[in-house]
Design a protein around this motif. Structure first.
Motif, PDB file in Angstrom:
ATOM      1  N   GLU A  79       0.956  -1.244  -0.047  1.00 53.84           N
ATOM      2  CA  GLU A  79       0.298  -0.146   0.003  1.00 53.84           C
ATOM      3  C   GLU A  79       0.936   1.478  -0.472  1.00 53.84           C
ATOM      4  OE1 GLU A  79      -2.966   0.960  -0.177  1.00 53.84           O
ATOM      5  OE2 GLU A  79      -4.622  -1.033   0.134  1.00 53.84           O
ATOM      6  N   ALA A  80       1.932   1.493   0.787  1.00 57.80           N
ATOM      7  CA  ALA A  80       3.072   2.285   0.876  1.00 57.80           C
ATOM      8  C   ALA A  80       3.693   3.162  -0.239  1.00 57.80           C
ATOM      9  CB  ALA A  80       4.184   2.529   1.570  1.00 57.80           C
ATOM     10  N   GLY A  81       3.758   1.173  -1.360  1.00 59.59           N
ATOM     11  CA  GLY A  81       4.292   2.105  -2.806  1.00 59.59           C
ATOM     12  C   GLY A  81       3.718   1.950  -3.355  1.00 59.59           C
ATOM     13  N   ALA A  82       2.349   1.528  -3.707  1.00 63.67           N
ATOM     14  CA  ALA A  82       1.806   2.063  -4.604  1.00 63.67           C
ATOM     15  C   ALA A  82       0.733   3.700  -4.560  1.00 63.67           C
ATOM     16  CB  ALA A  82       0.384   0.651  -4.543  1.00 63.67           C
ATOM     17  N   ALA A  83       0.802   3.666  -2.788  1.00 64.21           N
ATOM     18  CA  ALA A  83       0.399   5.448  -2.930  1.00 64.21           C
ATOM     19  C   ALA A  83       1.253   6.456  -3.074  1.00 64.21           C
ATOM     20  CB  ALA A  83       0.550   5.568  -1.183  1.00 64.21           C
ATOM     21  N   LEU A  84       2.768   5.650  -3.060  1.00 69.37           N
ATOM     22  CA  LEU A  84       3.544   6.828  -3.929  1.00 69.37           C
ATOM     23  C   LEU A  84       3.502   7.329  -5.252  1.00 69.37           C
ATOM     24  CD1 LEU A  84       7.076   7.534  -1.821  1.00 69.37           C
ATOM     25  CD2 LEU A  84       6.637   6.654  -4.774  1.00 69.37           C
ATOM     26  N   LEU A  85       3.126   5.329  -5.823  1.00 74.46           N
ATOM     27  CA  LEU A  85       3.256   5.961  -7.338  1.00 74.46           C
ATOM     28  C   LEU A  85       2.057   6.781  -7.505  1.00 74.46           C
ATOM     29  CD1 LEU A  85       4.046   1.878  -8.349  1.00 74.46           C
ATOM     30  CD2 LEU A  85       5.247   4.436  -8.759  1.00 74.46           C
ATOM     31  N   ARG A  86       0.416   6.565  -7.263  1.00 74.84           N
ATOM     32  CA  ARG A  86      -0.426   7.190  -7.210  1.00 74.84           C
ATOM     33  C   ARG A  86       0.135   8.921  -6.790  1.00 74.84           C
ATOM     34  NH1 ARG A  86      -2.676   2.826  -4.777  1.00 74.84           N
ATOM     35  NH2 ARG A  86      -3.089   4.301  -2.720  1.00 74.84           N
ATOM     36  N   LYS A  87       1.438   9.083  -5.968  1.00 82.90           N
ATOM     37  CA  LYS A  87       1.152  10.893  -6.252  1.00 82.90           C
ATOM     38  C   LYS A  87       2.050  11.138  -7.274  1.00 82.90           C
ATOM     39  CE  LYS A  87      -0.416  10.552  -1.199  1.00 82.90           C
ATOM     40  NZ  LYS A  87      -0.090  11.258   0.306  1.00 82.90           N
ATOM     41  N   GLY A  88       2.641  10.708  -7.408  1.00 82.44           N
ATOM     42  CA  GLY A  88       3.419  10.612  -8.602  1.00 82.44           C
ATOM     43  C   GLY A  88       4.696  10.283  -8.805  1.00 82.44           C
ATOM     44  N   GLY A  89       5.605   9.682  -8.295  1.00 78.73           N
ATOM     45  CA  GLY A  89       6.662   8.630  -7.674  1.00 78.73           C
ATOM     46  C   GLY A  89       6.892   7.908  -8.221  1.00 78.73           C
ATOM     47  N   ASN A  90       8.252   7.429  -8.820  1.00 74.44           N
ATOM     48  CA  ASN A  90       8.190   6.614  -9.628  1.00 74.44           C
ATOM     49  C   ASN A  90       9.095   4.958  -8.663  1.00 74.44           C
ATOM     50  OD1 ASN A  90      11.409   6.738  -8.647  1.00 74.44           O
ATOM     51  ND2 ASN A  90      12.087   8.456  -9.378  1.00 74.44           N
ATOM     52  N   ALA A  91       9.210   3.915  -9.719  1.00 82.66           N
ATOM     53  CA  ALA A  91       9.489   3.038  -9.252  1.00 82.66           C
ATOM     54  C   ALA A  91      10.647   2.819  -8.409  1.00 82.66           C
ATOM     55  CB  ALA A  91       9.379   2.227 -10.199  1.00 82.66           C
ATOM     56  N   PHE A  92      12.010   3.501  -8.276  1.00 81.97           N
ATOM     57  CA  PHE A  92      12.556   3.227  -7.200  1.00 81.97           C
ATOM     58  C   PHE A  92      11.674   3.779  -5.844  1.00 81.97           C
ATOM     59  CE2 PHE A  92      16.372   5.410  -4.991  1.00 81.97           C
ATOM     60  CZ  PHE A  92      17.414   4.263  -5.125  1.00 81.97           C
ATOM     61  N   GLY A  93      11.547   5.312  -5.786  1.00 82.74           N
ATOM     62  CA  GLY A  93      10.470   5.417  -5.102  1.00 82.74           C
ATOM     63  C   GLY A  93       9.511   4.423  -4.291  1.00 82.74           C
ATOM     64  N   ALA A  94       9.200   3.724  -5.279  1.00 78.41           N
ATOM     65  CA  ALA A  94       8.306   3.068  -4.430  1.00 78.41           C
ATOM     66  C   ALA A  94       8.273   1.901  -4.135  1.00 78.41           C
ATOM     67  CB  ALA A  94       6.939   2.452  -5.792  1.00 78.41           C
ATOM     68  N   ALA A  95       9.848   1.353  -4.121  1.00 77.77           N
ATOM     69  CA  ALA A  95      10.671  -0.222  -4.086  1.00 77.77           C
ATOM     70  C   ALA A  95      11.375   0.008  -2.879  1.00 77.77           C
ATOM     71  CB  ALA A  95      11.655  -0.013  -4.954  1.00 77.77           C
ATOM     72  N   VAL A  96      11.932   1.493  -2.325  1.00 75.79           N
ATOM     73  CA  VAL A  96      12.152   2.545  -1.355  1.00 75.79           C
ATOM     74  C   VAL A  96      10.766   2.608   0.222  1.00 75.79           C
ATOM     75  CG1 VAL A  96      13.634   4.087   0.013  1.00 75.79           C
ATOM     76  CG2 VAL A  96      14.281   3.150  -2.096  1.00 75.79           C
ATOM     77  N   ALA A  97       9.995   2.798  -0.184  1.00 75.07           N
ATOM     78  CA  ALA A  97       9.695   3.002   0.201  1.00 75.07           C
ATOM     79  C   ALA A  97       8.815   1.521   1.104  1.00 75.07           C
ATOM     80  CB  ALA A  97       7.894   4.485  -0.254  1.00 75.07           C
ATOM     81  N   ALA A  98       7.975   0.591  -0.052  1.00 78.13           N
ATOM     82  CA  ALA A  98       8.245  -0.313   0.865  1.00 78.13           C
ATOM     83  C   ALA A  98       8.487  -1.266   1.045  1.00 78.13           C
ATOM     84  CB  ALA A  98       7.270  -1.351  -0.863  1.00 78.13           C
ATOM     85  N   GLY A  99      10.348  -1.532   0.730  1.00 82.32           N
ATOM     86  CA  GLY A  99      11.094  -1.834   1.356  1.00 82.32           C
ATOM     87  C   GLY A  99      10.977  -1.549   3.219  1.00 82.32           C
ATOM     88  N   PHE A 100      11.030  -0.091   3.322  1.00 81.23           N
ATOM     89  CA  PHE A 100      11.490   0.695   4.374  1.00 81.23           C
ATOM     90  C   PHE A 100      10.418  -0.067   5.126  1.00 81.23           C
ATOM     91  CE2 PHE A 100      14.087   4.485   3.281  1.00 81.23           C
ATOM     92  CZ  PHE A 100      15.708   3.194   3.844  1.00 81.23           C
ATOM     93  N   LEU A 101       9.332  -0.086   4.652  1.00 77.79           N
ATOM     94  CA  LEU A 101       7.692  -0.582   6.096  1.00 77.79           C
ATOM     95  C   LEU A 101       8.038  -2.099   5.894  1.00 77.79           C
ATOM     96  CD1 LEU A 101       5.779   0.660   7.126  1.00 77.79           C
ATOM     97  CD2 LEU A 101       4.165   0.313   5.041  1.00 77.79           C
ATOM     98  N   GLU A 102       8.881  -3.062   5.086  1.00 81.02           N
ATOM     99  CA  GLU A 102       8.666  -4.198   5.154  1.00 81.02           C
ATOM    100  C   GLU A 102       9.778  -4.414   5.966  1.00 81.02           C
ATOM    101  OE1 GLU A 102       7.570  -7.762   4.889  1.00 81.02           O
ATOM    102  OE2 GLU A 102       7.178  -6.202   3.417  1.00 81.02           O
ATOM    103  N   GLY A 103      10.759  -3.108   6.534  1.00 83.26           N
ATOM    104  CA  GLY A 103      11.667  -3.593   7.559  1.00 83.26           C
ATOM    105  C   GLY A 103      10.843  -3.007   9.185  1.00 83.26           C
TER     106      GLY A 103
END
Length: 64
Positions: free
Chosen positions: A29-53
């Motif tokens: 959800e965090a990664g998809a939210a970042l993408l919906r707000k205009g972010g890129n795939a790298f940012g979404a992967a980082v956001a999802a990774g941090f939350l997974e941690g």
């Protein structure tokens, strides 16, 4: 997870044109939210990774 809803499988989130896959639903959800707000795939992967941690620290990191 709603039965019969392929867009809410727990590990991938697909809403509109944003898709994110992660072991945990909250991370996806965090990664998809970042993408919906205009972010890129790298940012979404980082956001999802941090939350997974945060939600699953034993499975995240060098040895996990």
């Amino acid at each position: 997870m709603p039965d019969g809803d392929p867009k809410a499988s727990g590990t991938h989130i697909a809403r509109g044109d944003a898709v994110c896959v992660a072991p945990d639903r909250k991370a996806a959800e965090a990664g998809a939210a970042l993408l919906r707000k205009g972010g890129n795939a790298f940012g979404a992967a980082v956001a999802a990774g941090f939350l997974e941690g945060v939600v699953s620290p034993a499975n995240f990191g060098i040895g996990g």
